[in-house]
Design an enzyme around this catalytic site. Structure first.
Site, PDB file in Angstrom:
ATOM      1  N   ARG A  96      61.353  14.723  43.194  1.00  0.00           N
ATOM      2  CA  ARG A  96      61.328  16.008  43.881  1.00  0.00           C
ATOM      3  C   ARG A  96      62.625  16.174  44.673  1.00  0.00           C
ATOM      4  NH1 ARG A  96      58.323  18.083  49.281  1.00  0.00           N
ATOM      5  NH2 ARG A  96      59.388  20.060  49.137  1.00  0.00           N
ATOM      6  N   HIS A 141      64.332  24.558  50.814  1.00  0.00           N
ATOM      7  CA  HIS A 141      64.008  23.479  51.741  1.00  0.00           C
ATOM      8  C   HIS A 141      64.909  23.624  52.981  1.00  0.00           C
ATOM      9  CE1 HIS A 141      62.051  19.273  51.900  1.00  0.00           C
ATOM     10  NE2 HIS A 141      62.561  19.502  53.100  1.00  0.00           N
ATOM     11  N   GLU A 186      57.168  23.566  53.399  1.00  0.00           N
ATOM     12  CA  GLU A 186      56.699  23.608  54.786  1.00  0.00           C
ATOM     13  C   GLU A 186      56.978  24.932  55.499  1.00  0.00           C
ATOM     14  OE1 GLU A 186      57.988  20.138  56.919  1.00  0.00           O
ATOM     15  OE2 GLU A 186      56.963  18.782  55.564  1.00  0.00           O
ATOM     16  N   ASN A 329      52.183  18.356  52.266  1.00  0.00           N
ATOM     17  CA  ASN A 329      53.014  17.357  52.938  1.00  0.00           C
ATOM     18  C   ASN A 329      52.207  16.873  54.134  1.00  0.00           C
ATOM     19  OD1 ASN A 329      54.941  18.256  51.162  1.00  0.00           O
ATOM     20  ND2 ASN A 329      56.433  18.844  52.723  1.00  0.00           N
ATOM     21  N   TYR A 331      51.908  13.723  57.266  1.00  0.00           N
ATOM     22  CA  TYR A 331      52.434  12.531  57.927  1.00  0.00           C
ATOM     23  C   TYR A 331      51.497  11.953  58.975  1.00  0.00           C
ATOM     24  CZ  TYR A 331      56.927  13.529  55.706  1.00  0.00           C
ATOM     25  OH  TYR A 331      57.916  13.750  54.778  1.00  0.00           O
ATOM     26  N   GLU A 398      54.751  15.239  50.025  1.00  0.00           N
ATOM     27  CA  GLU A 398      55.489  14.357  50.938  1.00  0.00           C
ATOM     28  C   GLU A 398      54.494  13.525  51.728  1.00  0.00           C
ATOM     29  OE1 GLU A 398      58.317  16.038  53.737  1.00  0.00           O
ATOM     30  OE2 GLU A 398      59.172  17.333  52.190  1.00  0.00           O
TER      31      GLU A 398
END
Ligand SMILES: *[C@@H]1O[C@H](CO)[C@@H](O)[C@H](O)[C@H]1NC(C)=O
Ligand SMILES: *[C@@H]1O[C@H](CO)[C@@H](O)[C@H](O)[C@H]1NC(C)=O
Length: 502
Positions: A96, A141, A186, A329, A331, A398
């Protein structure tokens, strides 16, 4: 004998801590991700023009933790062949990466196509094809051409046309080689961090206003790019197109506290639902609680109309269903401690509009202040996405962990292992349709306002050396073994000798 019994008991406890599942389902794919501005460098050569991150890091270097910038970054513009060798070594199914708008269209508009920019991405795509690595390509991005920011950036509704035009050029130039596209990476970070705050470039900080103008434009621009692909390019190119939505997942600090539970749901609608609800639900449009809260707040501020404008029926229909997969994504997880105005909230603002007080989670530290290791939160997010969005097919686009740059990166390995265990659990126990996983990131790179001070890479990059040499960390061996066997590695050498758990 007694001590042996204790060791035996510990072994049992330890074993029960480890997830039951280790093997990934047939067809599950693995990749790694990067983003153009974070790795390419070559910021002012070969026809590329200035983007908003060039502008911010050059004119306000104090905004970048270590004063670095993306001028050279990992020099991937010149060293992409090394990148591809590393990808081949890892054995990934897909890579990606993102296209730099200001490298392809230096004015921001379609009138001027930069041949060097087009050649660069064609060379990269050809190198990937030689190694049977599928490209998964992000159109945007975060690196908006400065020329378009000068016209208002994502707060300017004309961006719907400009983005569609840019997407058209990319589909036309590269679409024969690319079967998987991501429109936006995002959107929350684009709109809230860059237009509602100054956490990201262009740091407009029009809190409570610019962030909502941005989401209006961005969601329409996404839908237009989707329909363009769906109608004009898909019939001949046969690819897929999606959006990647980031979530810091919110959970109640006290799971028994009904008010906190309700507020966590509100916060998740504001964070993930802001962009997911218009695309992935039957009813479409922004989440009802967002519309209500913002209308109430706006009225209490004496405004004539809400700061968030609802989509009309045309746009509700136009945006609905415009993503072939749900790209996530993820985290970390944060906590909700109660109702009220968060002490760090500006007025007006997205955070104040939520009406809840948030705090950091407990959990293992990373090098990033916002990132604690909370794998259970990931499981809850994935189950919530299944139930909230009618069981969509999901790609994790991600997921990753930062440290300061050690080669024995046990923290990263443990993070991947725990988060991947969670994915296996929700696939097998809850039937969540996770189809693929993307680790962030191939190599240490320009981590936006953190510069190079927070490192997420499989490969260590020496940014003091002109050749930007890359050195594999231990996590390279871990991910390579995982992909080769489609199974979580059980190898002792991946276990942190200081902690002795994996
Ligand atoms: C490009 O930027 C570098 C700084 O990163 C500067 O030294 C150089 O002069 C610039 N080159 C051009 C052609 O403007
Ligand atoms: C995509 O195109 C197909 C074929 O024309 C159509 O059936 C489908 O509704 C389109 N998808 C969306 C979300 O408009």
């Amino acid at each position: 004998m007694a001590s042996w019994a204790i060791i035996g008991l510990l072994a049992v406890c330890h074993a029960s801590y480890i997830t039951a599942y280790t093997k990934f389902p047939e067809g599950f794919t693995f990749g790694v991700a990067t983003a153009a501005h974070q790795i390419e460098g070559a910021w002012n050569v070969s026809g590329k023009s200035e983007n908003v991150w060039d502008r911010l890091s050059h004119t306000r270097p104090e905004m970048i933790a270590d004063g670095t910038n993306g001028d050279i970054a990992c020099d991937s513009y010149n060293r992409y062949r090394e990148d591809v060798e590393e990808l081949a070594h890892l054995g990934v199914d897909f890579y990606r990466f993102s296209l730099s708008w200001s490298r392809i269209l230096p004015t921001g508009f379609i009138d001027e196509l930069n041949p060097d920019g087009v050649r660069y991405y064609n060379d990269l795509l050809d190198a990937l094809a030689e190694h049977n690595i599928e490209p998964l390509v992000t159109l945007f991005h975060w690196d908006l051409p400065q020329s378009l920011q000068d016209l208002g950036g994502w707060a300017n509704p004309k961006m719907i046309d400009y983005f569609r035009d840019y997407a058209d050029v990319c589909f036309k130039q590269f679409g024969d080689k690319i079967k998987s596209w991501i429109t936006f990476n995002e959107p929350y970070e684009i709109c809230e961090d860059a237009y509602g705050d100054e956490k990201k470039a262009p740091a407009v900080d029009s809190h409570g206003v610019g962030n909502y103008l941005c989401s209006d434009t961005l969601l329409k621009a996404h839908a237009e790019a989707y329909h363009l692909y769906n109608e004009t390019y898909r019939p001949v190119q046969n690819g897929k197109i999606m959006i990647s939505i980031n979530s810091i997942w919110y959970e109640p600090s006290d799971p028994e506290n009904a008010e906190q539970v309700a507020l966590a749901e509100v916060a998740n609608q504001f964070k993930f639902g802001w962009f997911a609800h218009p695309i992935f639900t039957e009813e479409g449009g922004y989440p009802a609680v967002m519309v209500e809260n913002i209308a109430r707040q706006s009225a209490s501020e004496g405004l004539n109309k809400p700061r968030l404008e609802q989509f009309d029926d045309y746009w509700i229909e136009r945006i609905k269903g415009t993503s072939d997969f749900l790209g996530i994504n993820h985290y970390t997880t944060h906590l909700i401690t109660g109702a009220g105005v968060d002490p760090i909230a500006k007025s007006p603002s997205w955070l104040k509009d939520i009406g809840a007080v948030t705090t950091m989670n407990v959990g293992g530290d990373s090098a990033s202040e916002w990132l604690r290791v909370v794998p259970t939160g990931f499981a809850n997010l994935l189950r919530w996405c299944k139930s909230s969005y009618n069981d969509p097919p999901i790609y994790i686009t991600e997921n990753g962990f930062s440290d300061r740059g050690t080669l024995q990166d046990y923290g990263r390995i443990q993070y991947f292992n725990e988060y991947l265990s969670v994915i296996l659990n929700v696939i097998y126990d809850d039937g969540v349709r996770v189809l693929g996983y993307t680790a962030w990131t191939l190599m240490d790179n320009f981590e936006w306002r953190a510069g190079f001070s927070e490192r997420f890479g499989f490969y260590y990059v020496d940014i003091t050396h002109p050749d930007r040499p890359r050195t594999p960390k231990l996590s390279v061996d871990y991910y390579r073994q995982l992909i080769a066997n489609r199974e979580l590695p059980q190898d002792e050498r991946f276990k942190d000798p200081a902690v002795r758990r994996l």
